[in-house]
Design a protein around this motif. Structure first.
Motif, PDB file in Angstrom:
ATOM      1  N   HIS A  94       1.068  -1.031   0.181  1.00  0.00           N
ATOM      2  CA  HIS A  94       0.120   0.206  -0.112  1.00  0.00           C
ATOM      3  C   HIS A  94       0.721   1.274  -0.064  1.00  0.00           C
ATOM      4  O   HIS A  94       1.885   1.422   0.964  1.00  0.00           O
ATOM      5  CB  HIS A  94      -1.035  -0.068   1.466  1.00  0.00           C
ATOM      6  CG  HIS A  94      -1.968  -1.252   1.137  1.00  0.00           C
ATOM      7  ND1 HIS A  94      -2.707  -1.254   0.505  1.00  0.00           N
ATOM      8  CD2 HIS A  94      -1.956  -2.460   2.321  1.00  0.00           C
ATOM      9  CE1 HIS A  94      -3.418  -2.376   0.739  1.00  0.00           C
ATOM     10  NE2 HIS A  94      -2.717  -2.980   2.010  1.00  0.00           N
ATOM     11  N   PRO A  95       0.599   1.878  -1.297  1.00  0.00           N
ATOM     12  CA  PRO A  95       1.120   3.413  -0.919  1.00  0.00           C
ATOM     13  C   PRO A  95       1.795   4.334  -0.047  1.00  0.00           C
ATOM     14  O   PRO A  95       0.146   4.518   0.877  1.00  0.00           O
ATOM     15  CB  PRO A  95       1.439   4.303  -1.747  1.00  0.00           C
ATOM     16  CG  PRO A  95       0.356   3.082  -3.283  1.00  0.00           C
ATOM     17  CD  PRO A  95      -0.194   1.801  -2.095  1.00  0.00           C
ATOM     18  N   VAL A  96       2.551   5.022   0.820  1.00  0.00           N
ATOM     19  CA  VAL A  96       2.635   5.697   1.898  1.00  0.00           C
ATOM     20  C   VAL A  96       3.739   6.324   1.239  1.00  0.00           C
ATOM     21  O   VAL A  96       4.868   6.078   0.693  1.00  0.00           O
ATOM     22  CB  VAL A  96       2.949   5.009   2.799  1.00  0.00           C
ATOM     23  CG1 VAL A  96       1.991   4.156   3.270  1.00  0.00           C
ATOM     24  CG2 VAL A  96       4.373   4.397   2.504  1.00  0.00           C
ATOM     25  N   ALA A  97       3.269   8.723   1.916  1.00  0.00           N
ATOM     26  CA  ALA A  97       4.796   9.092   1.882  1.00  0.00           C
ATOM     27  C   ALA A  97       5.408   9.108   3.185  1.00  0.00           C
ATOM     28  O   ALA A  97       5.164  10.156   3.560  1.00  0.00           O
ATOM     29  CB  ALA A  97       3.556  10.071   0.902  1.00  0.00           C
ATOM     30  N   GLY A  98       5.856   8.031   2.964  1.00  0.00           N
ATOM     31  CA  GLY A  98       6.940   7.544   4.422  1.00  0.00           C
ATOM     32  C   GLY A  98       7.713   8.804   5.103  1.00  0.00           C
ATOM     33  O   GLY A  98       8.481   9.149   4.266  1.00  0.00           O
ATOM     34  N   ALA A  99       8.252   8.562   6.243  1.00  0.00           N
ATOM     35  CA  ALA A  99       9.798   9.127   6.440  1.00  0.00           C
ATOM     36  C   ALA A  99      10.418   8.709   5.851  1.00  0.00           C
ATOM     37  O   ALA A  99      11.466   7.746   4.578  1.00  0.00           O
ATOM     38  CB  ALA A  99      10.403   8.351   7.937  1.00  0.00           C
ATOM     39  N   VAL A 100      12.095   9.250   5.819  1.00  0.00           N
ATOM     40  CA  VAL A 100      13.073   9.256   4.846  1.00  0.00           C
ATOM     41  C   VAL A 100      14.096   8.814   5.977  1.00  0.00           C
ATOM     42  O   VAL A 100      13.570   9.393   6.724  1.00  0.00           O
ATOM     43  CB  VAL A 100      13.646  10.678   4.528  1.00  0.00           C
ATOM     44  CG1 VAL A 100      15.776  10.970   3.950  1.00  0.00           C
ATOM     45  CG2 VAL A 100      12.924  10.943   3.238  1.00  0.00           C
ATOM     46  N   ARG A 101      14.510   8.035   6.223  1.00  0.00           N
ATOM     47  CA  ARG A 101      15.323   7.528   7.275  1.00  0.00           C
ATOM     48  C   ARG A 101      16.417   6.170   6.375  1.00  0.00           C
ATOM     49  O   ARG A 101      16.309   6.264   5.158  1.00  0.00           O
ATOM     50  CB  ARG A 101      14.621   6.346   8.156  1.00  0.00           C
ATOM     51  CG  ARG A 101      13.642   5.397   7.376  1.00  0.00           C
ATOM     52  CD  ARG A 101      12.666   4.712   8.731  1.00  0.00           C
ATOM     53  NE  ARG A 101      13.035   4.475  10.058  1.00  0.00           N
ATOM     54  CZ  ARG A 101      12.182   4.680  10.678  1.00  0.00           C
ATOM     55  NH1 ARG A 101      11.250   4.874  10.906  1.00  0.00           N
ATOM     56  NH2 ARG A 101      13.286   4.442  11.736  1.00  0.00           N
ATOM     57  N   ASP A 102      17.053   5.609   6.670  1.00  0.00           N
ATOM     58  CA  ASP A 102      18.470   4.630   6.371  1.00  0.00           C
ATOM     59  C   ASP A 102      17.801   3.236   7.493  1.00  0.00           C
ATOM     60  O   ASP A 102      19.519   2.243   6.792  1.00  0.00           O
ATOM     61  CB  ASP A 102      19.783   5.356   6.898  1.00  0.00           C
ATOM     62  CG  ASP A 102      20.206   5.479   8.492  1.00  0.00           C
ATOM     63  OD1 ASP A 102      19.909   4.673   9.595  1.00  0.00           O
ATOM     64  OD2 ASP A 102      20.597   6.642   8.786  1.00  0.00           O
ATOM     65  N   THR A 103      16.918   3.131   8.367  1.00  0.00           N
ATOM     66  CA  THR A 103      16.869   2.111   8.701  1.00  0.00           C
ATOM     67  C   THR A 103      15.577   1.023   8.730  1.00  0.00           C
ATOM     68  O   THR A 103      14.470   2.511   9.428  1.00  0.00           O
ATOM     69  CB  THR A 103      17.547   1.869  10.195  1.00  0.00           C
ATOM     70  OG1 THR A 103      19.383   1.756   9.890  1.00  0.00           O
ATOM     71  CG2 THR A 103      17.562  -0.083  10.950  1.00  0.00           C
TER      72      THR A 103
END
Length: 509
Positions: free
Chosen positions: A455-464
């Motif tokens: 399901h598409p989300v406009a989520g967080a930018v992260r590395d883990t």
């Protein structure tokens, strides 16, 4: 002796150290990334990796530390400061320190391979790059040293942080054992010796990434199973939350038998910078009587998400803003072990507040971490909108018996790297076909979470990012930092038995 991270010195050191004269020449992109000249040594911060004695539950233990000359653990940089660090190894054995969350040039990432040797005992290396702001950390990427607390905070403040009227409190979480980590791994049925060492053709020992022994084909496209099909394949396999029962769980080197008590102001605002540096343990952060707002994930700002309990897996960081009541008091900030009763934490206390003793165990086991928080997180600075140039699926595979963890059924050393070209937008879907959750970490880049369970989300930018058992997470990143970058599970014991591959740029094969 101080080593400068340049192509000429790296290759000569690798050969002198017996790393084989077959090390390939570094591409021009790496040479361009290395600084041509360095400021005087006095301008650099000195960090030393050494041994220290820590008392845990009334018993002394010899562990590692990463400290400044005044004893400060780790590093905090103010806005405008370069990451200019002289790292001295006085640990009594070789090591390498990874700057987790930073996106330096490839040769300065802090991972050993044929182009980047480990740091021998008694030697020093200088690092010099422009740091990425946010709450990050540093830890060994060699063997199982991370389990022996070779880790420390790495905080880079932005201008907004200096303007904020708030007190900063950094919390570094660990799981702790008096046992030799290699013995623990062996007791699980895994091979000791560090990442990539173990079954299915793994070609390395002691944590070194032996690129000369790798199969550099293209990464598998997946086998077409959807997640329901994977669940069916799992059959009667039992869900597993924790590989190891540890002797203690630490917050800033303390247990709740003797917690760190930090003085705060009545009615004041506090920014918690929480780092899960545990080897195999995920936690629920419990704010007790307080309500907080998550304002950053893995050092990247997000739209505030309010609550008083948040999940944090291994390698992840959360920044949480709190406002203390005007009447003051003592406020435990607890980290509850996933699927268990053990807990650790610190106490925020206003002047004159009575601090009561807190039990090291709760009354009931906690639930498994899920992606309820991840679904709520939204980056305030998302990736620019564009179509993916490269899409891939990667299955997270392995089992407790035999204790071997892998990607697409291949352990590190027999892996197939993900080949990319500079400038590409890459979408990578992690499909967890195992009965354990896996926090997947990519070096040298930050990615945006763009889909959860399809399901598409406009989520967080992260590395883990955590990929729950039988779940899937899709991330997108821009290939803007040439090199060979590890991509692995941040459960150290899973990585040690093979759950790692690489993102390799064209020209670095």
């Amino acid at each position: 002796m101080t080593l400068v991270l340049s192509r000429r010195r790296l290759l000569s050191t690798a050969v002198a150290g017996g790393c084989a004269a077959l090390a390939p020449a570094l591409p021009r992109s790496v040479l361009a990334a290395a600084p041509a000249a360095f400021p005087a040594a006095g301008d650099a911060v000195r960090l030393t990796v050494d041994r220290r004695t820590l008392e845990v539950n009334g018993k002394a233990a010899s562990v590692f530390g990463i400290r400044q000359p005044d004893g400060t653990h780790g590093l905090t940089l103010d806005p405008g400061r370069r990451f200019l660090v002289d790292l001295a190894n006085r640990a009594g054995e070789e090591t390498i320190i990874h700057w987790h969350g930073q996106t330096p040039p490839y040769v300065q990432d802090g991972v050993a391979d044929m182009n980047r040797p480990t740091i021998g005992d008694g030697r020093s290396v200088r690092y010099d790059f422009v740091p990425r702001t946010g709450t990050h950390w540093m830890h060994s990427h060699h063997g199982l040293q991370e389990q022996q607390l070779m880790a420390a905070p790495l905080v880079v403040r932005g201008e907004d942080d200096l303007r904020a009227d708030e007190q900063e409190v950094t919390i570094l979480l660990h799981d702790f054992t008096f046992r030799d980590p290699a013995e623990i791994l062996a007791s699980l049925g895994g091979a000791s010796g560090g990442m990539g060492h173990g079954g299915h053709g793994a070609a390395t020992t002691h944590g070194a990434m032996d690129h000369g022994a790798m199969n550099h084909g293209s990464m598998a496209h997946g086998n077409g199973h959807d997640m329901a099909g994977m669940a069916g394949m799992a059959g009667g396999m039992a869900m597993d939350l924790n590989d190891v029962d540890y002797d203690a769980y630490l917050a800033n080197d303390h247990t709740l038998a003797d917690p760190e008590v930090l003085r705060v102001e009545r009615g004041g605002r506090v920014r918690l910078r929480v780092i899960n540096g545990a080897t195999t343990t995920a936690f629920h952060l419990d704010l007790g009587r307080l309500t907080g707002q998550v304002i950053a994930a893995d050092g990247n700002p997000v739209r505030p998400v309010a609550g008083n309990r948040f999940g944090i897996s291994m390698g992840q960081r959360l920044d949480i803003r709190l406002t203390l009541p005007a009447e003051g008091g003592a406020f435990p900030i607890l980290a509850l072990r996933e699927g268990a009763v053990q807990r650790t934490g610190i106490i925020l206390a206003t002047p004159g507040a009575a601090v009561e003793k807190i039990a090291v165990t709760g009354q009931a086991a906690t639930d498994a971490l899920d992606l309820s928080l991840e679904r709520q997180l939204a980056a305030t600075m998302p990736l620019p909108s564009r179509a993916a140039d490269l899409t891939r699926r990667m299955r997270l595979t392995g089992s407790m018996s035999p204790y071997v963890w892998s990607l697409d059924g291949l352990t590190f050393g027999a892996h197939r790297p993900l080949l990319v070209r500079q400038g590409q937008r890459v979408e990578l879907t992690f499909e967890n076909a195992s009965m354990m959750a896996h926090p997947m970490h990519l070096h040298g880049h930050h990615f945006q979470v763009v889909a959860i369970d399809g399901h598409p989300v406009a989520g967080a930018v992260r590395d883990t990012v955590l990929v729950p058992m039988m779940g899937s997470v899709t991330v997108a990143f821009d290939a803007d930092n040439p090199g060979r970058w590890p991509l692995h599970c941040h459960n150290l014991l899973h990585m040690a038995t093979g759950m790692m591959t690489e993102v390799v740029y064209e020209g670095f094969v």
